[in-house]
Design a protein around this motif. Structure first.
Motif, PDB file in Angstrom:
ATOM      1  N   SER A  18      71.429  70.601 127.372  1.00  0.00           N
ATOM      2  CA  SER A  18      71.143  70.219 125.997  1.00  0.00           C
ATOM      3  C   SER A  18      69.867  69.387 125.969  1.00  0.00           C
ATOM      4  O   SER A  18      69.443  68.807 126.977  1.00  0.00           O
ATOM      5  N   VAL A  19      69.233  69.355 124.782  1.00  0.00           N
ATOM      6  CA  VAL A  19      67.976  68.619 124.617  1.00  0.00           C
ATOM      7  C   VAL A  19      67.879  68.151 123.175  1.00  0.00           C
ATOM      8  O   VAL A  19      68.461  68.760 122.263  1.00  0.00           O
ATOM      9  N   ALA A  20      67.174  67.045 122.990  1.00  0.00           N
ATOM     10  CA  ALA A  20      66.990  66.514 121.633  1.00  0.00           C
ATOM     11  C   ALA A  20      65.542  66.118 121.441  1.00  0.00           C
ATOM     12  O   ALA A  20      64.894  65.597 122.363  1.00  0.00           O
ATOM     13  N   PHE A  21      65.044  66.351 120.234  1.00  0.00           N
ATOM     14  CA  PHE A  21      63.681  65.991 119.866  1.00  0.00           C
ATOM     15  C   PHE A  21      63.747  65.017 118.696  1.00  0.00           C
ATOM     16  O   PHE A  21      64.616  65.122 117.830  1.00  0.00           O
ATOM     17  N   TRP A  22      62.760  64.137 118.664  1.00  0.00           N
ATOM     18  CA  TRP A  22      62.735  63.110 117.614  1.00  0.00           C
ATOM     19  C   TRP A  22      61.457  63.216 116.800  1.00  0.00           C
ATOM     20  O   TRP A  22      60.394  63.545 117.336  1.00  0.00           O
ATOM     21  N   CYS A  23      61.567  62.920 115.502  1.00  0.00           N
ATOM     22  CA  CYS A  23      60.413  62.968 114.615  1.00  0.00           C
ATOM     23  C   CYS A  23      60.440  61.789 113.655  1.00  0.00           C
ATOM     24  O   CYS A  23      61.482  61.488 113.046  1.00  0.00           O
ATOM     25  N   ASN A  24      59.292  61.138 113.513  1.00  0.00           N
ATOM     26  CA  ASN A  24      59.123  60.088 112.522  1.00  0.00           C
ATOM     27  C   ASN A  24      58.034  60.546 111.555  1.00  0.00           C
ATOM     28  O   ASN A  24      56.867  60.659 111.943  1.00  0.00           O
ATOM     29  N   PRO A  25      58.381  60.834 110.304  1.00  0.00           N
ATOM     30  CA  PRO A  25      57.386  61.374 109.368  1.00  0.00           C
ATOM     31  C   PRO A  25      56.436  60.296 108.866  1.00  0.00           C
ATOM     32  O   PRO A  25      56.616  59.103 109.150  1.00  0.00           O
ATOM     33  N   ILE A  26      55.441  60.715 108.118  1.00  0.00           N
ATOM     34  CA  ILE A  26      54.527  59.773 107.484  1.00  0.00           C
ATOM     35  C   ILE A  26      55.312  58.943 106.465  1.00  0.00           C
ATOM     36  O   ILE A  26      56.149  59.487 105.727  1.00  0.00           O
ATOM     37  N   SER A  27      55.042  57.651 106.441  1.00  0.00           N
ATOM     38  CA  SER A  27      55.773  56.745 105.570  1.00  0.00           C
ATOM     39  C   SER A  27      55.692  57.194 104.113  1.00  0.00           C
ATOM     40  O   SER A  27      54.608  57.496 103.601  1.00  0.00           O
ATOM     41  N   GLY A  28      56.854  57.263 103.477  1.00  0.00           N
ATOM     42  CA  GLY A  28      56.889  57.648 102.072  1.00  0.00           C
ATOM     43  C   GLY A  28      57.043  59.135 101.820  1.00  0.00           C
ATOM     44  O   GLY A  28      57.226  59.555 100.670  1.00  0.00           O
ATOM     45  N   HIS A  29      56.957  59.943 102.875  1.00  0.00           N
ATOM     46  CA  HIS A  29      57.103  61.384 102.693  1.00  0.00           C
ATOM     47  C   HIS A  29      58.585  61.749 102.588  1.00  0.00           C
ATOM     48  O   HIS A  29      59.366  61.481 103.485  1.00  0.00           O
ATOM     49  N   ALA A  30      58.927  62.386 101.471  1.00  0.00           N
ATOM     50  CA  ALA A  30      60.330  62.681 101.206  1.00  0.00           C
ATOM     51  C   ALA A  30      60.815  63.946 101.917  1.00  0.00           C
ATOM     52  O   ALA A  30      61.993  64.087 102.214  1.00  0.00           O
ATOM     53  N   THR A  31      59.897  64.862 102.152  1.00  0.00           N
ATOM     54  CA  THR A  31      60.295  66.160 102.684  1.00  0.00           C
ATOM     55  C   THR A  31      59.911  66.268 104.151  1.00  0.00           C
ATOM     56  O   THR A  31      58.793  65.924 104.536  1.00  0.00           O
ATOM     57  N   LEU A  32      60.843  66.728 104.960  1.00  0.00           N
ATOM     58  CA  LEU A  32      60.619  66.851 106.398  1.00  0.00           C
ATOM     59  C   LEU A  32      61.032  68.242 106.834  1.00  0.00           C
ATOM     60  O   LEU A  32      62.030  68.808 106.365  1.00  0.00           O
ATOM     61  N   TYR A  33      60.236  68.820 107.732  1.00  0.00           N
ATOM     62  CA  TYR A  33      60.441  70.186 108.196  1.00  0.00           C
ATOM     63  C   TYR A  33      60.450  70.218 109.734  1.00  0.00           C
ATOM     64  O   TYR A  33      59.702  69.490 110.380  1.00  0.00           O
ATOM     65  N   TRP A  34      61.254  71.111 110.279  1.00  0.00           N
ATOM     66  CA  TRP A  34      61.191  71.450 111.704  1.00  0.00           C
ATOM     67  C   TRP A  34      60.817  72.922 111.831  1.00  0.00           C
ATOM     68  O   TRP A  34      61.399  73.782 111.158  1.00  0.00           O
ATOM     69  N   TYR A  35      59.822  73.180 112.697  1.00  0.00           N
ATOM     70  CA  TYR A  35      59.379  74.530 112.958  1.00  0.00           C
ATOM     71  C   TYR A  35      59.527  74.833 114.453  1.00  0.00           C
ATOM     72  O   TYR A  35      59.403  73.952 115.298  1.00  0.00           O
TER      73      TYR A  35
END
Lengths: 116, 112
Positions: A18-35
């Protein structure tokens, strides 16, 4: 302004691990996507969050992939168990507006996953 | 079924000349089109976009043309510079910004 942060940058695992990836979006951005971007192809949307709710996960292989966005900020994408065909770059992106034409997505540098 | 296609995997152009990158799509629901540029080991960055109500959008050296009847768009870079060498992705969405679908990319090499 800080960009989209992703970690780790590289990950090598054996199949069935198993593996996990982490993402911290730009501050204030409401929408987040994984591709998922397989070598030689364009990015393919896996899942889209609006705050901490899922907007679209129609292309997420739910038998092995899962994602969450706690408190509407950071997000993690997990694969369990991994298969050889999961080898790809996993990109996280965020946008300021909810989905709307002209809503520009800002991408992180991605996590390159190799499954051996 | 590839709904957005970039049929040229690579393109080589001399510095100062025009670069033309092409993109075709099949889904009539697509209403908004974007071009992203990607350097190695970086994520894609937004370059230019066009709505289906227009047939041309220009931003400095970059111009995007849309032919809706042919379901075809192109990106023109004039003049091309070595720093433009990158992979260019065409992407399309519906008018709500949903269904964002990327093409396979075209690698542009601008030779000094």
């Amino acid at each position: 302004e800080a960009g989209v942060a992703q970690s780790p940058r590289y990950k090598i695992i054996e199949k069935r691990q198993s593996v996990a990836f982490w993402c911290n979006p730009i501050s204030g951005h409401a929408t987040l996507y994984w591709y998922q971007q397989i070598l030689g192809q364009g990015p393919k949307l896996l899942i889209q969050f609006q705050n901490n709710g899922v907007v679209d996960d129609s292309q997420l292989p739910k038998d092995r992939f899962s994602a969450e966005r706690l408190k509407g900020v950071d997000s993690t994408l997990k694969i369990q168990p991994a298969k050889l065909e999961d080898s790809a770059v996993y990109l996280c992106a965020s946008s300021l507006n909810p989905a709307g034409a002209g809503s520009i997505q800002y991408f992180g540098a991605g996590t390159r996953l190799s499954v051996l | 079924d590839q709904q957005v296609k970039q049929n040229s995997p690579s393109l080589s152009v001399q510095e100062g000349r025009i670069s033309i990158l092409n993109c075709d799509y099949t889904n009539s629901m697509f209403d908004y089109f974007l071009w992203y540029k990607k350097y190695p080991a970086e994520g894609p960055t937004f370059l230019i976009s066009i709505s289906s109500i227009k047939d041309k959008n220009e931003d400095g050296r970059f111009t995007v043309f849309l032919n809706k009847s042919a379901k075809h768009l192109s990106l023109h870079i004039v003049p091309s510079q070595p720093g433009d060498s990158a992979v260019y992705f065409c992407a399309a969405s519906d008018n709500a910004g949903n269904m964002l679908t990327f093409g396979g990319g075209t690698r542009l090499m601008v030779k000094p």
